[in-house]
Design an enzyme around this catalytic site. Structure first.
Site, PDB file in Angstrom:
ATOM      1  N   LYS A 239       0.973   4.132  -2.919  1.00 22.68           N
ATOM      2  CA  LYS A 239       0.492   5.489  -2.617  1.00 22.68           C
ATOM      3  C   LYS A 239       1.592   6.524  -2.879  1.00 22.68           C
ATOM      4  CE  LYS A 239      -3.804   5.254  -1.407  1.00 22.68           C
ATOM      5  NZ  LYS A 239      -4.810   6.070  -2.106  1.00 22.68           N
TER       6      LYS A 239
ATOM      7  N   VAL B  24      -8.096   8.140   9.778  1.00 22.83           N
ATOM      8  CA  VAL B  24      -9.432   8.755   9.719  1.00 22.83           C
ATOM      9  C   VAL B  24     -10.453   7.850  10.415  1.00 22.83           C
ATOM     10  CG1 VAL B  24     -11.170   9.708   8.157  1.00 22.83           C
ATOM     11  CG2 VAL B  24      -8.791   9.573   7.423  1.00 22.83           C
TER      12      VAL B  24
ATOM     13  N   THR C 121      -4.004  11.581   8.314  1.00 23.92           N
ATOM     14  CA  THR C 121      -3.612  10.604   9.326  1.00 23.92           C
ATOM     15  C   THR C 121      -4.796   9.659   9.500  1.00 23.92           C
ATOM     16  OG1 THR C 121      -2.702  10.367  11.526  1.00 23.92           O
ATOM     17  CG2 THR C 121      -4.445  12.001  11.252  1.00 23.92           C
TER      18      THR C 121
ATOM     19  N   TYR D 117       0.844  -1.207   0.000  1.00 19.05           N
ATOM     20  CA  TYR D 117       0.000   0.000   0.000  1.00 19.05           C
ATOM     21  C   TYR D 117       0.871   1.245   0.000  1.00 19.05           C
ATOM     22  CZ  TYR D 117      -3.419   3.377   1.883  1.00 19.05           C
ATOM     23  OH  TYR D 117      -4.232   4.464   2.082  1.00 19.05           O
TER      24      TYR D 117
HETATM   25  O1  GFB Z   1      -6.039   1.447  12.183  1.00 20.81           O
HETATM   26  P1  GFB Z   1      -5.026   0.357  12.228  1.00 20.81           P
HETATM   27  O2  GFB Z   1      -5.476  -1.039  11.880  1.00 20.81           O
HETATM   28  O3  GFB Z   1      -3.839   0.665  11.266  1.00 20.81           O
HETATM   29  O4  GFB Z   1      -4.420   0.354  13.744  1.00 20.81           O
HETATM   30  P2  GFB Z   1      -2.445   1.409  11.444  1.00 20.81           P
HETATM   31  C1  GFB Z   1      -3.639  -0.739  14.158  1.00 20.81           C
HETATM   32  C2  GFB Z   1      -3.211  -0.530  15.611  1.00 20.81           C
HETATM   33  O5  GFB Z   1      -4.373  -0.607  16.471  1.00 20.81           O
HETATM   34  C3  GFB Z   1      -2.299  -1.674  16.035  1.00 20.81           C
HETATM   35  C4  GFB Z   1      -4.285  -1.776  17.308  1.00 20.81           C
HETATM   36  O6  GFB Z   1      -1.470  -1.201  17.068  1.00 20.81           O
HETATM   37  C5  GFB Z   1      -3.298  -2.698  16.576  1.00 20.81           C
HETATM   38  O7  GFB Z   1      -2.681  -3.595  17.501  1.00 20.81           O
HETATM   39  N1  GFB Z   1      -5.639  -2.356  17.452  1.00 20.81           N
HETATM   40  C6  GFB Z   1      -6.245  -2.617  18.649  1.00 20.81           C
HETATM   41  C7  GFB Z   1      -6.491  -2.672  16.455  1.00 20.81           C
HETATM   42  N2  GFB Z   1      -7.473  -3.145  18.448  1.00 20.81           N
HETATM   43  C8  GFB Z   1      -7.654  -3.176  17.076  1.00 20.81           C
HETATM   44  C9  GFB Z   1      -8.753  -3.580  16.245  1.00 20.81           C
HETATM   45  O8  GFB Z   1      -9.811  -4.016  16.698  1.00 20.81           O
HETATM   46  N3  GFB Z   1      -8.592  -3.430  14.885  1.00 20.81           N
HETATM   47  C10 GFB Z   1      -7.443  -2.938  14.340  1.00 20.81           C
HETATM   48  N4  GFB Z   1      -7.365  -2.796  12.982  1.00 20.81           N
HETATM   49  N5  GFB Z   1      -6.353  -2.549  15.091  1.00 20.81           N
HETATM   50  C11 GFB Z   1      -2.824   1.559   8.892  1.00 20.81           C
HETATM   51  C12 GFB Z   1      -2.169   1.113   7.594  1.00 20.81           C
HETATM   52  O9  GFB Z   1      -1.900   1.373   9.954  1.00 20.81           O
HETATM   53  O10 GFB Z   1      -3.117   2.936   8.870  1.00 20.81           O
HETATM   54  C13 GFB Z   1      -3.111   1.363   6.446  1.00 20.81           C
HETATM   55  O11 GFB Z   1      -1.811  -0.264   7.675  1.00 20.81           O
HETATM   56  C14 GFB Z   1      -3.773   2.739   6.497  1.00 20.81           C
HETATM   57  O12 GFB Z   1      -2.360   1.221   5.253  1.00 20.81           O
HETATM   58  C15 GFB Z   1      -4.147   3.185   7.910  1.00 20.81           C
HETATM   59  O13 GFB Z   1      -2.930   3.682   5.930  1.00 20.81           O
HETATM   60  C16 GFB Z   1      -4.448   4.666   7.988  1.00 20.81           C
HETATM   61  O14 GFB Z   1      -2.646   2.800  11.886  1.00 20.81           O
HETATM   62  O15 GFB Z   1      -1.521   0.550  12.255  1.00 20.81           O
END
Ligand code: GFB
Length: 241
Positions: free
Chosen positions: A76, A102, A100, A72
């Protein structure tokens, strides 16, 4: 094609290919039909993993991204290359914003594929990972207001970070606590440390945005979380989950 940490870790090739197709098809079609301005989205998660903080717009290509979402991230970053090439060859002023993390109403609340805040709102009591990583979260309604400003007033080809300030960075635990408070959840919150933490931090500077928009006020985090939780509860049947 976007997704949370866990979907990115599973599908780096799909994120690379699909976003490369989208980049080239959308920008070439815009050029062919003489569209005057295109504002594309990058993300603060595409910056180099080993970098100095706060991250700013000049650092996009300064090193490899975090391994969890390299497909990704590289796709991007190519939008920035595309925009510079359309400018040098055709004088097109196509640009990009760098939001950042969203969140907000109408988000993707799917537990496996979504981002952290909708995932926590949908699950509430189980936090994946340690809760220690740090994130800056931007409310979707604030991003939409800034997006309209970029479309109408921002004339640089170089991208601009759209984020709350460094001082508004919170830990995943603080974000989870805000969701628990907003949903008035009374049960125990558990941390599943078998799940990855992903990038520990990606603290971004919004100094460039502040130079253009010193007046802009972001919705307070807890108010934005409450509105998002209220929306999810009221629209549970139709929400993407
Ligand atoms: O939003 P997220 O999945 O993406 O957040 P990133 C991941 C962080 O949240 C990790 C914790 O530290 C996970 O351990 N977390 C805790 C959880 N509970 C949960 C949950 O229920 N679901 C998820 N998904 N995470 C992304 C990029 O990084 O940021 C993408 O991989 C995209 O490409 C996005 O750009 C904005 O912030 O880590």
């Amino acid at each position: 094609m976007v997704g949370g940490l866990f979907k990115n870790m599973r599908q780096n090739l799909d994120f690379w290919r699909n976003n490369m197709y989208i980049n080239d098809n959308v920008l070439q079609a815009a050029h062919d039909f003489d569209v005057l301005k295109v504002v594309s989205c990058l993300s603060t998660c595409i910056f180099p993993d080993k970098i100095t903080y706060p991250i700013d717009e000049t650092m996009i290509h300064s090193g490899p991204p975090h391994d969890s979402n390299f497909g990704y991230s590289y796709a991007k970053r190519m939008i920035d290359v595309h925009n510079r090439a359309y400018f040098t060859q055709y004088g097109r002023r196509y640009t990009a914003v760098i939001p950042t993390n969203v969140f907000g109403p109408h988000d993707n609340f799917n537990i496996e594929d979504g981002h952290v805040l909708p995932g926590l709102i949908h699950k509430t009591y189980i936090v994946w990972g340690s809760g220690r990583p740090l994130r800056q979260f931007i409310y979707s309604l604030d991003l939409a207001r800034l997006f309209l400003w970029v479309l109408r007033e921002y004339n640089e080809v170089d991208p601009i970070i759209l984020s709350v300030g460094e001082e508004d960075e919170v830990s995943i635990k603080e974000a989870a606590d805000a969701v628990v408070k907003a949903l008035n959840f009374r049960g125990e919150v558990v941390y599943d440390t078998n799940k990855s933490d992903g990038q520990f931090k990606k603290t971004a500077s919004n100094a460039k945005l502040r130079k253009y928009r010193p007046d802009f006020t972001f919705t307070p985090f807890h108010k934005a979380i409450k509105e998002t939780c209220d929306w999810f509860v009221a629209n549970y049947d139709v929400a993407r989950k």
